[in-house]
Design an enzyme around this catalytic site. Structure first.
Site, PDB file in Angstrom:
ATOM      1  CB  VAL A   1      -0.924   0.018   1.224  1.00 42.78           C
ATOM      2  CG1 VAL A   1      -1.781   1.284   1.228  1.00 42.78           C
ATOM      3  CG2 VAL A   1      -1.819  -1.215   1.227  1.00 42.78           C
TER       4      VAL A   1
ATOM      5  CE  LYS B   1      -4.946  -4.764   0.099  1.00 44.78           C
ATOM      6  NZ  LYS B   1      -6.070  -5.170   0.969  1.00 44.78           N
TER       7      LYS B   1
ATOM      8  CG  ASP C   1      -9.402 -10.669   8.969  1.00 41.83           C
ATOM      9  OD1 ASP C   1      -9.275 -10.967  10.166  1.00 41.83           O
ATOM     10  OD2 ASP C   1      -8.445 -10.384   8.232  1.00 41.83           O
TER      11      ASP C   1
END
Length: 688
Positions: free
Chosen positions: A275, A290, A382
């Site tokens: 990134v 990214k 996540d």
């Protein structure tokens, strides 16, 4: 003169030793490839490179320029390869340069292509330790980067640039004491000394050495103020407050990405993506780019699918509490995301405690984002502090949908244990399918940590350990129950959906006073109505396994599985925390750390140890192991016992058992890990 006549005349000139005139004749006729070949024969490599570029053959141009020592031409050719050639062809060109001994040029091309592991090896061969270390770090192998720098410093102890690079790398990965030792090696007269001072001062302060830090700040103050400001900005470590908030309109320091985004700085890197902070030339907006970086040599197909899955999820999901996708560039591939100037929740957890009201505001934002995601058929899977980012006014945004499952939520996602262990739901920890209730658990874990200062265990029979009311005097049993509902061990006991969960926590009044400050993980108060004692949960096991862990093997009646129970001391606690932070599927999971009972519970490996079933690892299994060890080292831990007794294979997947005996400090264990991996490399089998 006809073209065939020109070629014949050029051949005649070459035959009588006038190849340069023949090449000029061919170039004038537009046959730049032929001209390049003739110039190569007379060893005019720079001329051959220029003609190869004109012929549209930058790979040949790079080789000719390298042979001729023309760095400007070589740089132009390498940039042309990276920008215009298909990725496979560009990687072959880089490999060809490396094979011919032009390692520095090969490293530059590998780096431009995002093949950081290959770039690191090439720069190492070129004895460019600083660039090798940078590439190793971008490849997710910071320990190898430190090793290269240390080897270079053993050869050249006076290399100030290498001392600075080593200090910066160690600081970025939490090795503060070692970073100080490296930075203190810089002599006062070295140009790098000024750049190192801000970082050295910050590291000394983190170690509580305020007198030494004050001396460094005094030295820094003697610099010219404009130079001092610039040096402070350059010296800021990724993720620090200074690095996170550069002055308005910073000058570009890297390449122009996709013809539009001016690189300002590298923010972070993983084995499969990096990134960078950039400025959009068209909108003048700061953005995060990214870039996928894990497909070199076909090693990252799963990672590429995950990357594309994240882009698809963000393209569907437009919500004020989700990090916005600005653009997607398939030629990278790369995602352009809104820049979050407020940093991540990880940084806020390390700072002063937030008020319970603010904690619930953050959790409510995450639940609002998840409610919309679930409505569109997207599971995040996540949710954790590092995936919660803040904009300039402090609004929370959910990030990193790379683990997301896209599809019909009437069916569950069965991709295995995805996420960081401390924030994973009990069902995910056991390898069961994730559901929307699993995402709610993640939010509950984040909320509980904001309220108590440490990640919680699942709520058993409606009880939390620690309960928020044990830590904050203004919280009550009703507040505990609201958080426990999100953290229920049974998914069916959690709220029906994210919107219901949000209504439940926001309907209550939460205190505006932060909890008392205390060290994370220190002895916390225990309530009289704590969960049942550990002894009531464990029973004798009927399984012997492979007899390697018989002494510590017990049956967990709550989870209906066997676990390995270890006695807790400082070294075991540090190792367990590193394993939990690493969170790699090839590492054995740490299931429970109980400070009160002085025990650590660890999952037992499945399958058979290599010692019991003689076989060599495939290259894919070796790569998986390498990624796991890199993650463990980056988390500040090490294994130290990578051998056939600890390597298990189950259904083709490799797992590394928890170290049974690992004497020595972390650095010594990490050195053993690297030596073991090198030995495995020599014995790895090619996949069929």
């Amino acid at each position: 003169m006809a073209y065939e006549d020109l070629r014949r005349r050029a051949a005649e000139l070459a035959a009588i030793g006038q190849r340069d005139r023949g090449a000029a004749l061919l170039a004038a006729a537009g046959d730049h490839a032929g001209a390049s070949e003739l110039l190569e024969r007379v060893c005019d490599f720079a001329g051959a490179a220029r003609e190869a570029l004109a012929a549209g053959d930058p790979a040949r141009a790079a080789l000719m320029a390298a042979l001729g020592g023309d760095e400007a031409l070589a740089r132009e050719a390498l940039e042309r390869i990276a920008a215009t050639s298909p990725r496979d062809a560009a990687l072959r060109a880089a490999a060809d340069l490396a094979a011919r001994g032009f390692s520095r040029h090969a490293g530059a091309l590998f780096a431009a292509l995002g093949a950081h592991a290959a770039a690191a090896e090439a720069f190492t061969a070129a004895h460019d330790a600083c660039r090798a270390a940078e590439s190793f770090e971008l490849a997710g192998r910071p320990a190898d980067g430190a090793r290269v720098l240390e080897a270079a410093l053993r050869r050249r102890p006076g290399d100030a640039a290498a001392w600075l690079a080593l200090g910066e790398l160690l600081a970025r990965h939490g090795r503060t004491e070692a970073a100080v030792r490296a930075l203190q090696q810089l002599p006062p007269a070295a140009a790098e000394r000024a750049r190192a001072l801000p970082l050295l001062g910050r590291c000394l302060s983190e170690l509580g050495l305020e007198d030494a830090a004050r001396t460094v700040r005094d030295e820094l103050a003697r610099l010219d103020p404009p130079g001092q400001e610039a040096l402070s900005s350059r010296g800021a470590a990724p993720g620090s407050a200074a690095a996170g908030a550069p002055p308005a309109g910073p000058a570009p320091v890297g390449p122009l990405l996709f013809g539009r985004y001016e690189t300002l700085r590298e923010v972070t890197a993983t084995p499969h993506a990096r990134v960078v902070e950039a400025r959009d030339r068209i909108t003048a907006e700061r953005v995060a780019v990214k870039i996928f970086a894990g497909a070199a040599f076909g090693a990252g197909r799963d990672a590429l699918l995950r990357f594309e899955r994240e882009a698809r999820a963000l393209a569907q999901l437009r919500h004020p509490n989700v990090v916005a996708l600005r653009a997607y560039h398939p030629e990278g591939p790369a995602m352009v995301l809104a820049w979050m100037t407020g940093g991540s929740l990880i940084e806020r957890l390390r700072g002063e405690p937030v008020t319970p009201a603010r904690a619930v505001e953050i959790a409510g934002a995450l639940l609002s984002a998840l409610g919309e995601a679930h409505r569109l058929g997207i599971l995040h899977r996540d949710v954790k502090p590092s995936n919660v980012l803040f904009d300039e006014i402090g609004t929370a945004h959910l990030a990193d949908f790379g683990a997301a499952h896209l599809g019909d939520l009437s069916s569950t996602a069965t991709a295995g244990a995805i996420g960081t262990f401390a924030y994973m739901s009990p069902e995910q920890r056991m390898g069961r399918p994730a559901t929307l209730a699993s995402d709610l658990y993640g939010v509950g874990a984040v909320l509980a940590e904001l309220l108590t200062g440490e990640p919680p265990a699942p709520a058993v029979r409606g009880r939390l350990d620690p309960a928020p009311s044990e830590v904050h005097p203004d919280l009550t049993a009703a507040h505990d129950a609201a958080v426990a509902a999100l953290l229920a061990e049974d998914p069916a006991a959690r709220p029906a959906d994210a919107f219901e969960a949000r209504r439940a926590i926001t309907a209550m009044a939460w205190p505006e006073r932060p909890r008392p400050r205390r060290s994370r993980g220190s002895g916390r108060p225990r309530s009289s109505d704590a969960p049942p004692a550990t002894a009531a949960r464990l029973a004798a096991t009927l399984e012997v396994g492979d007899s390697r862990d018989t002494e510590g093997r017990w049956h967990d009646a709550w989870l209906d599985r066997d676990v390995l129970v270890l006695q807790l001391d400082d070294a075991t606690l540090a190792r367990a925390r590193a394993f939990a932070r690493a969170g790699h599927a090839a590492l054995t999971s740490v299931l429970r750390v109980d400070l009160a009972s002085g025990e650590v519970w660890v999952a037992l490996p499945q399958g058979r140890a290599l010692a019991d079933e003689a076989r060599a690892l495939t290259r894919a299994q070796r790569a998986r192991l390498g990624e796991a060890i890199a993650a463990l080292h980056a988390a500040g831990g090490a294994h130290g016992c990578i051998d056939s007794q600890h390597l298990y294979v189950h259904d083709g997947e490799l797992t590394l058992a928890y170290p049974r005996e690992a004497p020595g400090d972390v650095e010594e264990l990490a050195s053993r890990d690297l030596a073991a991996l090198q030995e495995l490399d020599r014995n790895a089998l090619d996949e069929l």
